[in-house]
Write a protein that holds these residues in place. Structure first.
Motif, PDB file in Angstrom:
ATOM      1  N   LEU A 112      41.030  40.269  22.268  1.00 22.22           N
ATOM      2  CA  LEU A 112      40.482  41.344  21.447  1.00 22.22           C
ATOM      3  C   LEU A 112      41.070  42.709  21.820  1.00 22.22           C
ATOM      4  O   LEU A 112      40.669  43.728  21.294  1.00 22.22           O
ATOM      5  CB  LEU A 112      38.957  41.390  21.574  1.00 22.22           C
ATOM      6  N   GLY A 113      42.020  42.706  22.762  1.00 22.08           N
ATOM      7  CA  GLY A 113      42.718  43.936  23.096  1.00 22.08           C
ATOM      8  C   GLY A 113      42.198  44.676  24.308  1.00 22.08           C
ATOM      9  O   GLY A 113      42.682  45.753  24.636  1.00 22.08           O
ATOM     10  N   TYR A 114      41.185  44.142  24.992  1.00 23.66           N
ATOM     11  CA  TYR A 114      40.632  44.814  26.155  1.00 23.66           C
ATOM     12  C   TYR A 114      41.507  44.572  27.386  1.00 23.66           C
ATOM     13  O   TYR A 114      42.135  43.528  27.526  1.00 23.66           O
ATOM     14  CB  TYR A 114      39.217  44.315  26.454  1.00 23.66           C
ATOM     15  N   VAL A 115      41.519  45.540  28.287  1.00 19.19           N
ATOM     16  CA  VAL A 115      42.104  45.361  29.605  1.00 19.19           C
ATOM     17  C   VAL A 115      40.979  44.808  30.466  1.00 19.19           C
ATOM     18  O   VAL A 115      39.890  45.371  30.510  1.00 19.19           O
ATOM     19  CB  VAL A 115      42.622  46.702  30.174  1.00 19.19           C
ATOM     20  N   VAL A 116      41.225  43.680  31.131  1.00 16.60           N
ATOM     21  CA  VAL A 116      40.146  42.995  31.832  1.00 16.60           C
ATOM     22  C   VAL A 116      40.465  42.857  33.318  1.00 16.60           C
ATOM     23  O   VAL A 116      41.527  42.369  33.691  1.00 16.60           O
ATOM     24  CB  VAL A 116      39.912  41.591  31.229  1.00 16.60           C
ATOM     25  N   ASP A 117      39.534  43.306  34.140  1.00 11.80           N
ATOM     26  CA  ASP A 117      39.561  43.037  35.568  1.00 11.80           C
ATOM     27  C   ASP A 117      38.541  41.931  35.791  1.00 11.80           C
ATOM     28  O   ASP A 117      37.569  41.809  35.044  1.00 11.80           O
ATOM     29  CB  ASP A 117      39.160  44.269  36.384  1.00 11.80           C
ATOM     30  N   GLN A 118      38.756  41.140  36.827  1.00 12.99           N
ATOM     31  CA  GLN A 118      37.827  40.041  37.078  1.00 12.99           C
ATOM     32  C   GLN A 118      37.539  39.900  38.553  1.00 12.99           C
ATOM     33  O   GLN A 118      38.343  40.304  39.391  1.00 12.99           O
ATOM     34  CB  GLN A 118      38.370  38.744  36.508  1.00 12.99           C
ATOM     35  N   ALA A 119      36.348  39.343  38.833  1.00 13.04           N
ATOM     36  CA  ALA A 119      35.934  39.139  40.214  1.00 13.04           C
ATOM     37  C   ALA A 119      35.048  37.899  40.282  1.00 13.04           C
ATOM     38  O   ALA A 119      34.287  37.629  39.356  1.00 13.04           O
ATOM     39  CB  ALA A 119      35.175  40.361  40.724  1.00 13.04           C
ATOM     40  N   PRO A 120      35.133  37.154  41.397  1.00 13.04           N
ATOM     41  CA  PRO A 120      34.347  35.936  41.529  1.00 13.04           C
ATOM     42  C   PRO A 120      32.920  36.146  42.039  1.00 13.04           C
ATOM     43  O   PRO A 120      32.116  35.232  42.014  1.00 13.04           O
ATOM     44  CB  PRO A 120      35.150  35.112  42.542  1.00 13.04           C
TER      45      PRO A 120
END
Length: 139
Positions: A112-120
């Motif tokens: 959808l065009g978002y910049v995504v950071d991720q964490a567990p």
């Protein structure tokens, strides 16, 4: 009515009485949140339905979701003719302990065009959410 049945080990009577309580889980720490059935229970109650769980040790479990009948017939819109969903440009942090669930959320948001950071987990999420220094450009 929607029924989901498995042929697993079943649920003991002591545990069966607790499965709809928020944060109740029989899983080890870090292996689940205990929100699954409590969220289903809340959704069903909010929808004026009810849920029945039948289980026999050694035979499995059947969960039956009863939702109220709806006689209100409305014209359905053709999803294919709907305008495309607008994408975002914001940065989103996804914190989820299950790697497959997290990857699914990340893929969907990125599509959808978002910049995504991720964490567990929460600790990694707090670290990931801290502002980052701007890169230094040198001669």
């Amino acid at each position: 009515m929607l029924a989901v049945t498995d042929t697993g080990t079943g649920i003991s009577p002591e545990v069966l009485g607790k499965v709809s309580k928020p944060f109740f889980t029989t899983k080890d720490v870090g292996k689940g949140t205990g929100l699954g059935l409590s969220m289903v229970y809340g959704f069903i109650k909010q929808s004026n339905g009810h849920i029945e769980i039948y289980s026999e040790l050694g035979r499995g479990t059947s969960i039956k979701l009863y939702l109220p009948r709806c006689d209100d017939v409305r014209e359905q819109t053709d999803v294919r003719r709907s305008p495309p969903m607008p994408g975002g440009t914001e940065r989103i942090l996804v914190v989820e302990d299950d790697p497959q669930v997290r990857a699914g959320f990340v893929r969907q948001l990125q599509s959808l065009g978002y910049v995504v950071d991720q964490a567990p987990d929460g600790t990694a999420g707090v670290l990931a959410s801290k502002p980052r220094p701007s890169p230094t450009i040198c001669c």
